[in-house]
Each structure stands twice: as structure tokens, then as C-alpha cells.
Motif scaffolding. Structure first.
Motif, PDB file in Angstrom:
ATOM      1  N   ARG A   8      -8.734 -40.030 -38.700  1.00  0.00           N
ATOM      2  CA  ARG A   8      -7.556 -40.784 -39.128  1.00  0.00           C
ATOM      3  C   ARG A   8      -6.572 -40.974 -37.976  1.00  0.00           C
ATOM      4  NH1 ARG A   8      -4.980 -38.061 -44.355  1.00  0.00           N
ATOM      5  NH2 ARG A   8      -3.868 -40.049 -44.434  1.00  0.00           N
ATOM      6  N   LYS A   9      -5.718 -41.983 -38.144  1.00  0.00           N
ATOM      7  CA  LYS A   9      -4.573 -42.140 -37.267  1.00  0.00           C
ATOM      8  C   LYS A   9      -3.477 -42.866 -38.043  1.00  0.00           C
ATOM      9  CE  LYS A   9      -5.655 -46.551 -35.028  1.00  0.00           C
ATOM     10  NZ  LYS A   9      -5.833 -47.220 -33.715  1.00  0.00           N
ATOM     11  N   ALA A  10      -2.244 -42.703 -37.607  1.00  0.00           N
ATOM     12  CA  ALA A  10      -1.123 -43.374 -38.263  1.00  0.00           C
ATOM     13  C   ALA A  10      -1.232 -44.882 -38.043  1.00  0.00           C
ATOM     14  CB  ALA A  10       0.193 -42.857 -37.714  1.00  0.00           C
ATOM     15  N   THR A  11      -1.067 -45.653 -39.121  1.00  0.00           N
ATOM     16  CA  THR A  11      -1.174 -47.106 -39.035  1.00  0.00           C
ATOM     17  C   THR A  11       0.107 -47.824 -39.439  1.00  0.00           C
ATOM     18  OG1 THR A  11      -2.108 -47.153 -41.269  1.00  0.00           O
ATOM     19  CG2 THR A  11      -3.657 -47.067 -39.421  1.00  0.00           C
ATOM     20  N   LYS A  12       1.061 -47.094 -40.057  1.00  0.00           N
ATOM     21  CA  LYS A  12       2.328 -47.691 -40.476  1.00  0.00           C
ATOM     22  C   LYS A  12       3.462 -47.140 -39.627  1.00  0.00           C
ATOM     23  CE  LYS A  12       0.874 -48.160 -45.324  1.00  0.00           C
ATOM     24  NZ  LYS A  12       1.205 -47.779 -46.731  1.00  0.00           N
ATOM     25  N   GLU A  13       4.449 -47.974 -39.362  1.00  0.00           N
ATOM     26  CA  GLU A  13       5.597 -47.529 -38.577  1.00  0.00           C
ATOM     27  C   GLU A  13       6.360 -46.418 -39.306  1.00  0.00           C
ATOM     28  OE1 GLU A  13       6.755 -48.501 -35.498  1.00  0.00           O
ATOM     29  OE2 GLU A  13       4.860 -49.594 -35.278  1.00  0.00           O
ATOM     30  N   GLY A  14       6.816 -45.439 -38.538  1.00  0.00           N
ATOM     31  CA  GLY A  14       7.585 -44.340 -39.110  1.00  0.00           C
ATOM     32  C   GLY A  14       6.716 -43.184 -39.558  1.00  0.00           C
ATOM     33  N   TRP A  15       7.287 -42.360 -40.453  1.00  0.00           N
ATOM     34  CA  TRP A  15       6.616 -41.150 -40.932  1.00  0.00           C
ATOM     35  C   TRP A  15       5.894 -41.404 -42.252  1.00  0.00           C
ATOM     36  CZ3 TRP A  15       6.037 -36.707 -38.288  1.00  0.00           C
ATOM     37  CH2 TRP A  15       6.893 -36.472 -37.198  1.00  0.00           C
ATOM     38  N   GLN A  16       4.713 -40.788 -42.398  1.00  0.00           N
ATOM     39  CA  GLN A  16       4.002 -40.732 -43.677  1.00  0.00           C
ATOM     40  C   GLN A  16       3.331 -39.366 -43.754  1.00  0.00           C
ATOM     41  OE1 GLN A  16       1.761 -43.293 -41.576  1.00  0.00           O
ATOM     42  NE2 GLN A  16       3.830 -43.964 -41.087  1.00  0.00           N
ATOM     43  N   GLY A  17       3.010 -38.946 -44.969  1.00  0.00           N
ATOM     44  CA  GLY A  17       2.323 -37.674 -45.109  1.00  0.00           C
ATOM     45  C   GLY A  17       1.937 -37.381 -46.532  1.00  0.00           C
ATOM     46  N   SER A  18       1.217 -36.296 -46.719  1.00  0.00           N
ATOM     47  CA  SER A  18       0.803 -35.874 -48.052  1.00  0.00           C
ATOM     48  C   SER A  18       0.527 -34.380 -48.043  1.00  0.00           C
ATOM     49  CB  SER A  18      -0.446 -36.635 -48.520  1.00  0.00           C
ATOM     50  OG  SER A  18      -1.551 -36.338 -47.698  1.00  0.00           O
ATOM     51  N   ALA A  19       0.492 -33.796 -49.229  1.00  0.00           N
ATOM     52  CA  ALA A  19       0.190 -32.372 -49.378  1.00  0.00           C
ATOM     53  C   ALA A  19      -0.576 -32.169 -50.675  1.00  0.00           C
ATOM     54  CB  ALA A  19       1.467 -31.536 -49.380  1.00  0.00           C
ATOM     55  N   ASN A  20      -1.408 -31.149 -50.697  1.00  0.00           N
ATOM     56  CA  ASN A  20      -2.201 -30.845 -51.875  1.00  0.00           C
ATOM     57  C   ASN A  20      -2.267 -29.329 -52.051  1.00  0.00           C
ATOM     58  OD1 ASN A  20      -4.337 -31.856 -53.950  1.00  0.00           O
ATOM     59  ND2 ASN A  20      -5.345 -30.170 -52.886  1.00  0.00           N
ATOM     60  N   LEU A  21      -2.022 -28.871 -53.273  1.00  0.00           N
ATOM     61  CA  LEU A  21      -2.115 -27.446 -53.588  1.00  0.00           C
ATOM     62  C   LEU A  21      -2.938 -27.292 -54.855  1.00  0.00           C
ATOM     63  CD1 LEU A  21       1.557 -26.217 -52.994  1.00  0.00           C
ATOM     64  CD2 LEU A  21      -0.438 -25.746 -51.553  1.00  0.00           C
ATOM     65  N   GLY A  22      -3.909 -26.394 -54.825  1.00  0.00           N
ATOM     66  CA  GLY A  22      -4.741 -26.163 -55.995  1.00  0.00           C
ATOM     67  C   GLY A  22      -5.153 -24.718 -56.122  1.00  0.00           C
ATOM     68  N   TYR A  23      -5.336 -24.270 -57.360  1.00  0.00           N
ATOM     69  CA  TYR A  23      -5.763 -22.889 -57.624  1.00  0.00           C
ATOM     70  C   TYR A  23      -6.715 -22.921 -58.810  1.00  0.00           C
ATOM     71  CZ  TYR A  23      -5.689 -17.853 -58.336  1.00  0.00           C
ATOM     72  OH  TYR A  23      -6.065 -16.539 -58.461  1.00  0.00           O
ATOM     73  N   GLY A  24      -7.748 -22.067 -58.736  1.00  0.00           N
ATOM     74  CA  GLY A  24      -8.719 -22.126 -59.812  1.00  0.00           C
ATOM     75  C   GLY A  24      -9.554 -20.879 -59.968  1.00  0.00           C
ATOM     76  N   SER A  25     -10.697 -21.046 -60.572  1.00  0.00           N
ATOM     77  CA  SER A  25     -11.598 -19.949 -60.939  1.00  0.00           C
ATOM     78  C   SER A  25     -11.935 -19.069 -59.740  1.00  0.00           C
ATOM     79  CB  SER A  25     -12.886 -20.528 -61.519  1.00  0.00           C
ATOM     80  OG  SER A  25     -12.635 -21.375 -62.614  1.00  0.00           O
ATOM     81  N   PHE A  26     -12.151 -17.792 -60.029  1.00  0.00           N
ATOM     82  CA  PHE A  26     -12.570 -16.803 -59.041  1.00  0.00           C
ATOM     83  C   PHE A  26     -11.554 -16.669 -57.894  1.00  0.00           C
ATOM     84  CE2 PHE A  26     -16.379 -18.891 -60.836  1.00  0.00           C
ATOM     85  CZ  PHE A  26     -16.856 -17.833 -61.596  1.00  0.00           C
ATOM     86  N   GLY A  27     -10.266 -16.810 -58.246  1.00  0.00           N
ATOM     87  CA  GLY A  27      -9.212 -16.641 -57.249  1.00  0.00           C
ATOM     88  C   GLY A  27      -9.291 -17.641 -56.116  1.00  0.00           C
ATOM     89  N   THR A  28      -9.716 -18.852 -56.426  1.00  0.00           N
ATOM     90  CA  THR A  28      -9.924 -19.863 -55.391  1.00  0.00           C
ATOM     91  C   THR A  28      -8.637 -20.636 -55.121  1.00  0.00           C
ATOM     92  OG1 THR A  28     -12.237 -20.094 -56.037  1.00  0.00           O
ATOM     93  CG2 THR A  28     -11.283 -21.872 -54.719  1.00  0.00           C
TER      94      THR A  28
END
Length: 615
Positions: free
Chosen positions: A166-186
Motif C-alpha cells: 500500500r501507499k497513501a493516494t489521497k492528500e493529507g492524513w488517512q488511517g484505520s484501526a481494528n480491534l478484535g477478541y474471541g475464542s481461546f483468548g485470541t
């Protein structure tokens, strides 16, 4: 349920809605440009090789932290030897083994993974490190199914997986975050931020995944942290420079087979990668200078440790000297090897340990692509390999694509591929043999791709035959057992894909591959069927997936029966706002008991829930 009935049912699910649909806007990309199978962006219909593509949108919607698992539902004939809830591990008894058209290896060194067209594999054992391929770093995946050595060299016998960063394609800042929790302490978490200003672009990403493991009889927990940074600058529309670095730090507990579980077998490994690319495009002349350096440090509780490296330079130029013609001239240089240790072994078993081993390989290649009129495209290529250990090897390849009518293209190709003996084959442990020659394979294929029903329905069918020879095998009956070029195989079969998308609200995909393998080889299922739908209902996104595997050999013992299983997964997302989504993902909802490798059971029902943010 029999395979034939399942295929019939899923085909009906794909095609029945077509009768009721009215004309809509074009959704399926008719003839997307690809760079895999060629060193220049070219319409997929004009590339004679079999190419599958996965977009950034598909990667995002999958929710996968690692890019490899989502290929199982997107690429016909693809099988990934998974092992746990998250993570693959390294060394004997680990997962991450990739198979395309039933061609794989133990270790996995017959399918090549590339990052931005540069080969990625461990310097000693010559296999990719599956835990290093974080989805947050990847913009697009292109997979060449079938021999790809003419352009990419060693290890591309079953195919090549090109991860385009990947590389930035739009002017300025962009971003994302993901948090997940599940079975077997994952736990799975990732965050990335990108910035672009005029000619400068940058992206940084960090990922963390861990699990307590699901095996009650042995330790099988896993944890991995990866970091990625990419920066670039466009000097002009025709010249750009970019560089990226990545680190992956993982700890894996190998549980052992259920017949002999291990109380604790801890394996720690650090993998790193750095690359610089200078790309040019002056119209009739284009190409790149690519430099890469991979390194790793592995330390096992059993006493094994190693340090390895794999460096190289790739330089190529595309020349358009005649109308509708592209000549690609290239040179690849690789230097790979390392040093391994294991003081717990008795001296006779320490063959080659404690010594730095290095192999050099310089390849020259030429590929010609020519359009004849508006309907016919041909290509022919030749690679000459010069290896510091075994000498020279010549690899030809050729193919043709013919547009029989609008949106209907016939394809046929033949190509030779190879795998150079790795450091472990040649120098390490008593089974090594310095006289080994490279493994070889001829791949022949023919088929078609078409778009119908106002281009809402896409069909692809390809028949193939892959004949491997000179394979490196160890005969346990020899005294002492030693590697030799004694193996061979003949895989033949077909692979197909059906995609239908009526509008932006829903689409379906059906893949089916049949492989008739002449030998008792691992990870080569006779039937490989996958079905996936993507439905948008107001604020809900619903993605059900089904996988049916039949005739899978998970053991080299002839007395062991084939493995047959059906998997059902479901992912549901809810848009709390345009930038915030909550999700629940359930895998193996049928609680199927199955083993991809004999003695290593796969997890039953497991669920992950979390939230995805964009900013």
C-alpha cells in the motif's frame, strides 16, 4: 453430502437469481490491468497466464489480519495448511504450507511469494514465512496459478503470489484501526496511518495477534507483532523512488501430534525485510531497479537456532520498439544462505552446522509480448539461470490469448519452472547432498474467460497438466538416508470460477478445482470447492462462506484414509456510522472435526468480535 450435490446446489444459488434481475450498472471489472505474469501493467485478457486478483476492498471486508487465509475463498485450487486460530509458526510441524494445483512442498518451497515483484523466502530452507504477510500492508494481491519461473526464477513451480504494498493516494492524513477478541483468548489488533503531500507519500502500520491456543493436551499458544513503514517520492510523473521496511517478531509453541503431544516446544523467530525501488515510465520505455534484503533469526527450545539472509537486485526495462509490442529485458541477482546451530545433536548429525553457507544466483531473461490485430496476443519468454553451485539452466515459456468474440477470450500456454536446491538440501544434516540438481516442472494449460449478462456474470475455466521431475527426495531405505533427484509427479485437472454481481448490494463467487495427482502427495485435494457471498442489507454486511474439501491426503502412509470435510464461516458487520463498524466473525460453524496434516486437529467453532475504525 456428496461433492456433486454440493456443486449443483451452489451453482443453482449462483445462477437462479439471474432470471429475476433487471439491467443494472456495470460492477464487475471487465478487463482489469495486472502486473503479475508480465512486468508491465497489461489487460488481464491479454496475459496468457492464469491470474487471480484480490483488491484492497476485499482484504478490508475479510477482516483477516494475515493476507494468506483470504486466498482460500478467492483463488481456485488454493490450499493453505492452517494450524490454529491465528498464526502459523515455523519449523517441522508448523502451518503456513501453500499449495496451488496440488503443487507444494515440505517445507513449502514450490510456490513463490513476492512483495512488489521481489522474491521472499528464508535463506536456509527457502520457504516463505507466512506470519510476515500482514493484510494492513497490502493494497492488492495478484496470483499466477501455474509455472511462473520465466519471470520470477526459482521456487515458482506451482505459481507466484505477488503482494503489492500500500501507499497513501489521497492528500493529507488517512488511517484505520481494528480491534478484535474471541475464542481461546485470541486477540487481533491493527492500526495504520498514511500521509501524502504533493510528491511525497508515507504509510506506517502495526499489527498484533495472539492466542492461548485450543489444544488441551499440549501448549499451542502463539503471538506475533509486526511493524511496517513505507515512504516514497515522485521526482516527476516518469520517475519515482520508494522504500519500505518490515519487522515480524513471533513466538510459537509447537504442540506435536495428538499421538505424542509436547508439553512445551517454544520457537521464537524474528524476520525483517527492507527494500528500495526506483521506477521509471517514459511511455515506450519503462521499468524498475529493485533492491531487497531479508533476514531472520530463529531459536527453538529443542536446541536449533539459525541466522539467515536473502539479498538481491532486480533490474528490468520494458521496450516498445514496434507497434503493439513490448520487450522486457531483465536481470536478477540473488545471494541467499545462513548459519545454523544445534549443540544438542550428536556430532554425526551436525553435518554442515556452525558454518556459513551462501549460494549466488544470476538470471537473465527476455519476454516478448505482441498483439496481432485486435484479437490475438502472444508472448514468449526465456530465462537463463546461472547458479554458483550447480551451473546453468535454461527455461522457456510461451502462450497465446485469442478474443473469439466480445468479452470471450481463449487462452493457452506452456512454461518450464524450477526450484534450485536450498542450503538445507545441499549442506545441512546427514541427508544433505552437494551433488543435487534443480527440480524441474513443465506446466501446460488451456481455457477461457468470459463476461455475459451485461457483464454481471464472469466465468473462467482452465484445464492444466503439470509434470514435475528431478524432485529432491530422501529415501529412508538408503543407508544412510540421503537426498537425491529421484522424485516425479504428474498433476492434471481443471479449475473454474463463477462471479456474479447484480449491484453494489450483493455478489457471489464460486470456485471449484479438480486435481488428479499421480503420487501420494500432501496438500493436493482431489476436490476443492469454495462458495462466498457478500450481501449488503441496509447497515448490515453479511458474508457467508463455505468450503468443501474431498480426497485430501494428509499423510504419506498409504494405509491412511483421505480426509473429506466441509467448513462454514460467517462474518456480519454493522455500520454504527460511516467510519465505525462493529463485527462478529464465526469460523467452522459446523464444528467439523478435520486434520489438514495427520495428527494435528483443527479448531472447532470459534468466534471473534470487534470494531473497525476509519479516520
Amino acid at each position: 453430502m456428496k461433492i456433486s450435490r454440493i456443486i449443483g446446489f451452489l451453482l443453482f444459488c449462483c445462477t437462479a437469481p439471474l432470471m429475476a434481475q433487471e439491467k443494472d450498472s456495470l460492477i464487475i471489472a471487465l478487463d482489469e490491468a495486472v502486473v503479475t505474469g508480465t512486468r508491465i501493467a497489461r489487460q488481464k485478457s491479454k496475459v496468457t497466464a492464469s491470474i487471480s486478483t484480490i483488491s484492497r476492498e476485499t482484504i478490508d471486508r475479510s477482516g483477516e489480519l494475515n493476507v494468506l487465509p483470504l486466498l482460500a475463498y478467492q483463488v481456485p485450487g488454493f490450499l493453505l495448511n492452517d494450524r490454529s486460530i491465528t498464526g502459523f509458526g515455523v519449523g517441522p510441524g508448523s502451518g503456513g504450507n501453500i499449495s496451488i494445483r496440488g503443487i507444494s512442498g515440505t517445507p513449502n518451497n514450490r510456490v513463490l511469494v513476492l512483495i512488489d515483484g521481489q522474491p521472499q523466502y528464508m535463506g536456509i530452507f527457502a520457504h516463505p514465512i507466512a506470519d510476515a504477510y500482514s493484510a494492513s500492508d497490502i493494497e492488492r494481491v495478484e496470483i499466477q496459478r501455474g509455472a511462473a519461473s520465466v519471470l520470477y526464477g526459482s521456487n515458482a513451480m506451482g505459481g507466484a503470489i505477488n503482494l503489492i504494498t500500500r501507499k497513501a493516494t489521497k492528500e493529507g492524513w488517512q488511517g484505520s484501526a481494528n480491534l478484535g477478541y474471541g475464542s481461546f483468548g485470541t486477540f487481533m489488533g491493527s492500526a495504520n496511518a498514511a500521509y501524502k503531500q504533493d510528491k511525497f507519500h508515507s504509510l506506517v502500520a502495526i499489527n498484533r495477534n495472539s492466542t492461548s491456543g485450543f489444544r488441551a493436551d499440549a501448549a499451542d499458544n502463539f503471538e506475533n507483532t509486526t511493524g511496517y513503514l513505507k515512504m516514497g517520492y515522485a521526482f516527476s510523473p516518469a520517475l519515482s523512488l520508494s522504500g519500505d521496511v518490515q519487522l515480524a517478531d513471533a513466538t510459537y509453541y509447537q504442540p506435536g501430534p495428538i499421538a505424542a503431544p509436547l508439553e512445551e516446544d517454544k520457537r521464537e523467530y524474528l524476520r525483517g525485510r527492507a527494500a528500495i525501488s526506483l521506477r521509471n515510465d517514459w511511455g515506450n520505455v519503462s521499468g524498475a531497479l529493485l533492491l531487497f534484503h531479508n533476514f531472520g533469526e530463529h531459536e527453538f527450545q529443542t536446541g536449533f537456532s539459525s541466522k539467515d539472509q536473502n539479498q538481491g537486485i532486480t533490474f528490468y526495462q520494458n521496450l516498445s520498439l514496434l507497434p503493439k509490442q513490448v520487450l522486457t529485458l531483465g536481470i536478477d541477482y540473488k545471494r541467499f544462505g545462513g548459519k545454523a546451530f544445534n549443540e544438542t545433536l550428536p556430532p554425526p548429525a551436525r553435518t554442515g552446522l556452525g558454518v556459513q553457507h551462501t549460494i549466488h544466483e544470476t538470471d537473465l531473461y527476455l519476454q516478448a509480448q505482441q498483439d496481432l490485430g485486435e484479437k490475438t496476443s502472444i508472448n514468449a519468454g526465456l530465462r537463463q539461470v546461472s547458479n554458483s553451485h550447480y551451473g546453468k539452466k535454461l527455461l522457456p515459456g510461451f502462450g497465446i490469448a485469442y478474443q473469439a468474440r466480445k468479452n470471450f477470450t481463449l487462452k493457452a500456454s506452456s512454461s518450464k519452472a524450477f526450484r534450485s536446491p536450498s542450503v538445507v538440501d545441499l549442506f545441512l544434516f546427514p541427508s544433505s547432498n552437494e551433488l543435487l540438481e534443480p527440480e524441474e516442472l513443465w506446466n501446460h494449460e488451456a481455457g477461457f474467460q468470459t463476461h455475459i449478462l451485461d457483464s454481471k456474470l464472469s466465468l473462467e475455466l482452465m484445464a492444466f497438466m503439470a509434470k514435475g521431475s528431478n524432485l529432491i527426495q530422501i529415501n529412508p531405505m538408503d543407508t544412510p538416508p540421503i537426498g537425491s533427484n529421484s522424485g516425479s509427479f504428474l498433476n492434471k485437472g481443471m479449475e473454474s470460477q463463477i462471479r456474479y454481481q447484480s449491484s453494489a448490494s450483493w455478489k457471489v463467487m464460486l470456485n471449484y478445482a479438480y486435481v488428479d495427482a499421480s503420487k501420494n502427495i500432501l496438500f493436493a485435494p482431489k476436490h476443492n470447492l469454495s462458495f462466498q457471498a457478500d450481501l449488503q442489507v441496509k447497515k448490515f454486511t453479511i458474508i457467508p462462506s463455505m468450503r468443501v474439501i474431498g480426497g485430501l491426503r494428509n499423510s504419506l502412509l498409504e494405509t491412511d484414509e483421505n480426509e473429506n470435510y466441509t467448513l462454514l464461516d460467517l462474518r456480519v458487520m454493522y455500520a454504527i456510522s460511516p467510519k465505525v463498524k462493529a463485527y462478529v466473525t464465526g469460523k467452522n460453524l459446523l464444528n467439523t472435526a478435520y486434520q489438514l496434516e495427520k495428527g494435528f486437529p483443527m479448531p472447532g467453532i470459534n468466534v471473534m468480535t470487534g470494531i473497525h475504525l476509519k479516520f
